[in-house]
Scaffold this active site. Structure first.
Site, mmCIF file in Angstrom:
data_model
loop_
_atom_site.group_PDB
_atom_site.id
_atom_site.type_symbol
_atom_site.label_atom_id
_atom_site.label_comp_id
_atom_site.label_asym_id
_atom_site.label_seq_id
_atom_site.Cartn_x
_atom_site.Cartn_y
_atom_site.Cartn_z
ATOM 1 N N ASP A 95 69.886 18.879 52.785
ATOM 2 C CA ASP A 95 70.656 19.753 53.681
ATOM 3 C C ASP A 95 71.439 20.844 52.943
ATOM 4 O OD1 ASP A 95 69.736 18.319 55.793
ATOM 5 O OD2 ASP A 95 71.472 16.989 55.889
ATOM 6 N N HIS A 133 68.595 34.271 25.783
ATOM 7 C CA HIS A 133 69.056 33.897 27.120
ATOM 8 C C HIS A 133 69.461 32.432 27.170
ATOM 9 C CE1 HIS A 133 66.915 37.520 29.187
ATOM 10 N NE2 HIS A 133 68.045 37.845 28.597
ATOM 11 N N ASP A 170 77.440 36.773 27.020
ATOM 12 C CA ASP A 170 76.790 37.814 27.833
ATOM 13 C C ASP A 170 77.053 37.399 29.279
ATOM 14 O OD1 ASP A 170 75.094 39.481 29.263
ATOM 15 O OD2 ASP A 170 73.417 39.281 27.846
ATOM 16 N N ASP A 179 77.313 43.975 33.438
ATOM 17 C CA ASP A 179 76.558 43.240 32.427
ATOM 18 C C ASP A 179 77.161 43.562 31.062
ATOM 19 O OD1 ASP A 179 74.607 41.971 30.964
ATOM 20 O OD2 ASP A 179 72.964 43.314 31.532
ATOM 21 N N HIS A 221 64.397 42.773 21.247
ATOM 22 C CA HIS A 221 64.450 43.202 22.658
ATOM 23 C C HIS A 221 64.755 44.694 22.732
ATOM 24 C CE1 HIS A 221 68.914 43.221 22.660
ATOM 25 N NE2 HIS A 221 68.848 42.069 22.031
ATOM 26 N N HIS A 225 68.634 48.596 30.078
ATOM 27 C CA HIS A 225 67.895 48.602 31.344
ATOM 28 C C HIS A 225 68.764 49.277 32.381
ATOM 29 C CE1 HIS A 225 70.599 45.226 32.317
ATOM 30 N NE2 HIS A 225 70.305 44.756 31.118
ATOM 31 N N HIS A 262 68.964 43.761 36.271
ATOM 32 C CA HIS A 262 67.853 44.587 35.762
ATOM 33 C C HIS A 262 67.404 45.399 36.968
ATOM 34 C CE1 HIS A 262 66.814 41.756 32.158
ATOM 35 N NE2 HIS A 262 68.050 42.207 32.143
ATOM 36 N N GLU A 269 72.636 47.855 24.719
ATOM 37 C CA GLU A 269 72.881 46.500 24.228
ATOM 38 C C GLU A 269 72.060 46.096 23.007
ATOM 39 O OE1 GLU A 269 71.240 43.367 26.768
ATOM 40 O OE2 GLU A 269 70.797 44.875 28.285
ATOM 41 N N TYR A 326 69.821 39.196 15.284
ATOM 42 C CA TYR A 326 69.794 37.741 15.410
ATOM 43 C C TYR A 326 69.214 37.160 14.125
ATOM 44 C CZ TYR A 326 70.303 39.541 20.080
ATOM 45 O OH TYR A 326 70.744 40.264 21.171
ATOM 46 N N ARG A 357 75.257 40.505 19.817
ATOM 47 C CA ARG A 357 74.836 41.535 20.781
ATOM 48 C C ARG A 357 76.109 42.188 21.321
ATOM 49 N NH1 ARG A 357 71.437 38.816 23.401
ATOM 50 N NH2 ARG A 357 72.536 38.069 25.239
ATOM 51 N N GLU A 412 77.126 44.838 24.324
ATOM 52 C CA GLU A 412 76.515 45.454 25.507
ATOM 53 C C GLU A 412 77.564 46.082 26.409
ATOM 54 O OE1 GLU A 412 74.550 42.643 28.164
ATOM 55 O OE2 GLU A 412 73.394 44.269 29.041
#
Ligand code: GLY
Ligand code: MN
Ligand code: MN
Length: 439
Positions: free
Chosen positions: A36, A240, A257, A268, A347, A351, A358, A381, A385, A403, A405
């Site tokens: 439910d 991610h 992030d 973002d 990467h 974006h 995105h 961004e 790494y 990172r 961003e």
């Protein structure tokens, strides 16, 4: 609810669609989490962009030049029992009065009414393949009209995806949209600041996530625009990472992030900082390379420059930096050509940003990178790494993932960083983490 803004958007879309056409835009389906319990409902972005209608089970129909009204909304009726159990509904009257529909019908009557509306329309604008069950219904309605062509009605001949016109519109943000993104960005920046202040060895990653979500909620941003990434040490090298369950260790870096969604608009932000509040020599050196690359990339965001210029600038700065750090060896030009940086930067540099994190909008037009124009919003961004045990990588770099961003609006003369309130200079971060400056 800014009724005029939504009317303007519908009018613009209908002008592009032209005569004898019709658009069918369902909102997102409700998804069941278990028995439910449903997942929190979020309207489909295209639907919400055109209607501002927040309830589930709704379909907008746009019919340029229709005598009895161009904007028809099929939605839930008022129902005292259901409203007692599950919350208020605008009903058919609210659809007209609050949301500006010219006409409103119960959603249960969709199969009955829609085929009649399709008669004598040449073109249907509908985005296939996002909800295959709904696709079948649309095809069924068209078939019903086709069966009646011998009675003299015309059936639609052409199916056109809505994405081309609509996503082109969504790419250029209005003042109203920019205000919403700006607000989301400010809330997220405040959340990142709080995370920096609260952070110390011994806490768990999820406790930092809790602080982020707390600030979002406190400011009226009820949702994250995407699951927050709170990765310390080795986890900072997983792009991610969302488990967020490790203990924060003295000497490690923490990559966050996270961005709030405010009134349907995303922000973002990524920030990276040392768990103990003080950058080590290597952490600082690597950080300065990423920050330099990010500033160089942001500098390329201005009208007339093309989409890939920030990325190219970031690649150049990162590659030069990797050579300075001694991580890469060789001539910068060759290293870029051979994509040697890709071991540590895999990467893209950003974006589009809008209702979706995105966001929609083509990156290339007729095979060429798109040119920036005022009103576009994007992220910048870059990162580096350094996972442990990377072949040929000195141990001193292991488990440093960085990172940085920000969200950037293209303005008439250049750009504006909407997330400027989130500290990113080494000294600023260290001061904030030492509690030397107020939040
Ligand atoms: N938060 C996802 C991204 O940065 O693209
Ligand atoms: Mn992003
Ligand atoms: Mn992000």
């Amino acid at each position: 609810m800014n009724i005029k803004e939504y009317r303007r958007r519908r009018k613009k879309l209908m002008d592009m669609m032209g005569h004898e056409s019709m658009a069918i835009i369902p909102t997102a389906p409700v998804r069941v989490r278990n028995r439910d319990v449903e997942y929190p409902f979020r309207p489909d972005s295209d639907f919400y962009y055109l209607t501002g209608y927040p309830e589930q089970e709704a379909v907008a129909v746009l019919i340029p030049d229709r005598h009895h009204g161009e904007y028809v909304l099929f939605c839930r009726e008022n129902d005292p029992v259901m409203e007692t159990w599950n919350g208020r509904r605008a009903g058919l009257e609210g659809a007209r009065e609050i949301y500006g529909a010219d006409d409103a019908f119960p959603i249960e009557d969709l199969d009955e009414i829609l085929p009649g509306m399709l008669e004598d329309r040449e073109r249907i604008f509908y985005t296939m393949a996002s909800d295959t069950v709904f696709d079948q219904r649309v095809l069924g309605w068209v078939n019903q009209v086709r069966k009646r062509v011998r009675t003299g009605v015309n059936a639609p001949e052409e199916f056109i995806s809505l994405t081309h016109f609509l996503h082109e519109m969504r790419l250029y943000k209005s003042r109203y949209e920019i205000a919403a993104i700006r607000k989301a960005a400010r809330i997220s920046a405040a959340a990142h600041k709080r995370a920096m202040q609260i952070c110390r060895p011994g806490l768990y990653e999820y406790q930092i996530e809790a602080e982020l979500r707390y600030v979002f909620m406190q400011h009226g941003a009820r949702h994250s625009a995407y699951p927050p990434i709170v990765g310390s040490g080795a986890n900072s090298c997983i792009l991610h990472y969302t488990e967020n369950r490790e203990k924060l260790k003295d000497g490690d870096m923490l990559l966050i992030d996270a961005g709030s969604e405010y009134e349907g608009y995303a922000s973002d932000i990524s920030r990276t900082f040392p768990v103990n509040g003080t950058f080590s020599k290597e952490q600082r050196e690597a950080y300065e390379v990423v920050l330099g690359a990010q500033l160089a990339a942001i500098n390329k965001v201005r009208p007339g420059n093309h989409w890939n210029e920030p990325h190219d600038a970031a690649i150049r700065a990162l590659t030069e930096g990797l050579v300075d750090l001694g991580v890469l060896k060789g001539r910068v030009r060759n290293l870029i050509k051979e994509q040697s940086y890709a071991t540590y930067y895999m990467h893209r540099t950003g974006h589009w940003l809008g209702m979706d994190v995105h966001d929609v909008g083509e990156y290339k037009v007729e095979g060429e990178w798109r040119t920036f124009a005022p009103g576009m919003v994007l992220t910048v961004e870059p990162g580096l790494y350094f996972p442990a045990r990377t072949k040929g990588l000195a141990k001193k770099w292991w488990n440093i993932g960085i990172r940085i961003e920000d969200d950037v609006l293209v303005t008439d003369n250049g750009n504006e960083v909407l997330t400027i309130d989130a500290p990113k200079q080494v000294e600023e971060i260290e001061k904030l983490m030492a509690h030397e400056i107020a939040a």
